[in-house]
Design a protein around this motif. Structure first.
Motif, PDB file in Angstrom:
ATOM      1  N   THR A 198       4.584   2.792   0.796  1.00 46.37           N
ATOM      2  CA  THR A 198       5.197   2.239  -0.307  1.00 46.37           C
ATOM      3  C   THR A 198       4.880   0.720  -0.599  1.00 46.37           C
ATOM      4  O   THR A 198       4.027   0.188   0.263  1.00 46.37           O
ATOM      5  CB  THR A 198       6.744   2.097  -0.391  1.00 46.37           C
ATOM      6  OG1 THR A 198       7.371   2.064  -1.802  1.00 46.37           O
ATOM      7  CG2 THR A 198       7.266   1.117   0.747  1.00 46.37           C
ATOM      8  N   THR A 199       4.853  -0.006  -1.587  1.00 47.46           N
ATOM      9  CA  THR A 199       4.573  -1.344  -1.904  1.00 47.46           C
ATOM     10  C   THR A 199       5.949  -2.171  -2.184  1.00 47.46           C
ATOM     11  O   THR A 199       7.056  -1.739  -2.256  1.00 47.46           O
ATOM     12  CB  THR A 199       3.945  -1.427  -3.133  1.00 47.46           C
ATOM     13  OG1 THR A 199       4.539  -1.118  -4.427  1.00 47.46           O
ATOM     14  CG2 THR A 199       2.412  -0.487  -3.243  1.00 47.46           C
ATOM     15  N   GLN A 218      -3.445  -2.025  -2.694  1.00 49.01           N
ATOM     16  CA  GLN A 218      -3.212  -0.944  -1.824  1.00 49.01           C
ATOM     17  C   GLN A 218      -4.460  -0.542  -1.128  1.00 49.01           C
ATOM     18  O   GLN A 218      -4.328   0.807  -1.136  1.00 49.01           O
ATOM     19  CB  GLN A 218      -2.160   0.162  -2.328  1.00 49.01           C
ATOM     20  CG  GLN A 218      -1.224   0.524  -1.351  1.00 49.01           C
ATOM     21  CD  GLN A 218      -0.189   1.393  -1.948  1.00 49.01           C
ATOM     22  OE1 GLN A 218      -0.558   1.789  -3.208  1.00 49.01           O
ATOM     23  NE2 GLN A 218       0.812   1.945  -1.213  1.00 49.01           N
ATOM     24  N   ASN A 261       6.423  -4.242  -4.364  1.00 47.51           N
ATOM     25  CA  ASN A 261       6.779  -4.034  -5.854  1.00 47.51           C
ATOM     26  C   ASN A 261       7.734  -2.617  -6.210  1.00 47.51           C
ATOM     27  O   ASN A 261       8.815  -2.796  -6.796  1.00 47.51           O
ATOM     28  CB  ASN A 261       5.552  -3.879  -6.825  1.00 47.51           C
ATOM     29  CG  ASN A 261       5.347  -5.319  -7.423  1.00 47.51           C
ATOM     30  OD1 ASN A 261       5.708  -6.219  -6.910  1.00 47.51           O
ATOM     31  ND2 ASN A 261       4.029  -5.329  -7.879  1.00 47.51           N
ATOM     32  N   ALA A 262       7.259  -1.440  -5.480  1.00 47.58           N
ATOM     33  CA  ALA A 262       7.997  -0.313  -5.459  1.00 47.58           C
ATOM     34  C   ALA A 262       9.533  -0.557  -4.870  1.00 47.58           C
ATOM     35  O   ALA A 262      10.370   0.020  -5.372  1.00 47.58           O
ATOM     36  CB  ALA A 262       7.371   0.635  -5.027  1.00 47.58           C
ATOM     37  N   GLY A 286       8.990  -6.672  -7.244  1.00 42.95           N
ATOM     38  CA  GLY A 286       8.504  -8.092  -7.048  1.00 42.95           C
ATOM     39  C   GLY A 286       9.589  -9.098  -6.915  1.00 42.95           C
ATOM     40  O   GLY A 286       8.914 -10.147  -7.322  1.00 42.95           O
ATOM     41  N   VAL A 330       1.425  -5.579  -1.784  1.00 46.27           N
ATOM     42  CA  VAL A 330       2.351  -6.040  -2.945  1.00 46.27           C
ATOM     43  C   VAL A 330       2.491  -5.142  -3.997  1.00 46.27           C
ATOM     44  O   VAL A 330       3.522  -4.985  -4.483  1.00 46.27           O
ATOM     45  CB  VAL A 330       1.852  -7.592  -3.395  1.00 46.27           C
ATOM     46  CG1 VAL A 330       2.731  -8.274  -4.445  1.00 46.27           C
ATOM     47  CG2 VAL A 330       1.810  -8.545  -2.277  1.00 46.27           C
ATOM     48  N   SER A 331       1.234  -4.719  -4.476  1.00 42.46           N
ATOM     49  CA  SER A 331       1.407  -3.426  -5.553  1.00 42.46           C
ATOM     50  C   SER A 331       0.329  -2.644  -5.447  1.00 42.46           C
ATOM     51  O   SER A 331      -0.559  -2.629  -4.413  1.00 42.46           O
ATOM     52  CB  SER A 331       0.899  -4.433  -6.728  1.00 42.46           C
ATOM     53  OG  SER A 331      -0.335  -4.750  -6.696  1.00 42.46           O
ATOM     54  N   THR A 332       0.553  -1.404  -6.264  1.00 41.59           N
ATOM     55  CA  THR A 332      -0.411  -0.550  -5.815  1.00 41.59           C
ATOM     56  C   THR A 332      -1.733  -0.955  -6.169  1.00 41.59           C
ATOM     57  O   THR A 332      -2.998  -0.173  -5.484  1.00 41.59           O
ATOM     58  CB  THR A 332      -0.186   0.569  -7.000  1.00 41.59           C
ATOM     59  OG1 THR A 332      -0.291   0.185  -8.293  1.00 41.59           O
ATOM     60  CG2 THR A 332       1.159   1.296  -6.489  1.00 41.59           C
ATOM     61  N   ALA A 333      -2.171  -2.013  -7.034  1.00 38.47           N
ATOM     62  CA  ALA A 333      -3.540  -2.585  -7.282  1.00 38.47           C
ATOM     63  C   ALA A 333      -4.118  -3.075  -5.868  1.00 38.47           C
ATOM     64  O   ALA A 333      -5.305  -3.216  -5.725  1.00 38.47           O
ATOM     65  CB  ALA A 333      -3.574  -3.622  -8.287  1.00 38.47           C
TER      66      ALA A 333
END
Length: 167
Positions: free
Chosen positions: A113-114, A105, A116-117, A121, A100-103
């Motif tokens: 990629t995520t 990952q 969110n990117a 989101g 979902v996000s880099t956090a």
């Protein structure tokens, strides 16, 4: 997947990526190492009354482009433990979801990629991207408008708020 095939196709290196698994969503390592198995598809000529299979003629399998992805998709999958271990489920592909996000990952080992990117989101941004891609396929003659509306666009409206938390 062999390194040369991976480089040629641009398929991401997933050997250190883990995915949630089981009731407690315990991170589990992926095992997507290509073992050399291929789906045996042959070119068949239907110009005669009895179809003729030409096993010597090369057959290229083209992978569809996923314009609005939520995951990395493969054309293969392997059976889980207790189910013909190591043998391929060649007709069933796998989907390895994007974080979902880099956090979220996988400690930085997942270079993909995520969500969110890709979509900020936002479910509405994702849905708009699906509608745009479906409309393009309709204009190009690859998809009927009813299918674009009733399958792709309506399914995009069902995307989970866990994946794309913003409306």
């Amino acid at each position: 997947m062999h390194a040369s095939a991976q480089a040629a196709t641009g398929f991401p290196n997933l050997e250190s990526v883990t995915v949630p698994s089981g009731p407690s969503a315990t991170p589990t390592a992926l095992s997507l190492i290509f073992n050399g198995e291929y789906n045996q598809v042959f070119v068949t000529g239907y110009s005669h009354a009895v179809p003729v299979v030409n096993t010597a003629q090369p057959y290229t399998v083209l992978v569809p482009d996923v314009s609005v992805p939520l995951a990395t998709y493969t054309g293969w999958n392997y059976r889980g433990s207790g189910h013909a271990i190591g043998e391929g489920c060649i007709s069933n592909g796998a989907a390895i979801p994007f974080a979902v996000s880099t956090a979220a990952q996988a400690g930085g080992v997942d270079s993909r990629t995520t969500l969110n990117a890709l979509y900020g989101g936002s479910r509405s941004r994702y849905q708009a991207a699906v509608a745009k891609a479906a409309d393009a396929l309709v204009k190009q003659g690859y998809l009927l408008q009813d299918d674009a509306t009733n399958v792709f666009i309506s399914n995009a409206a069902q995307v989970s708020p866990t994946l794309l938390p913003s409306p």
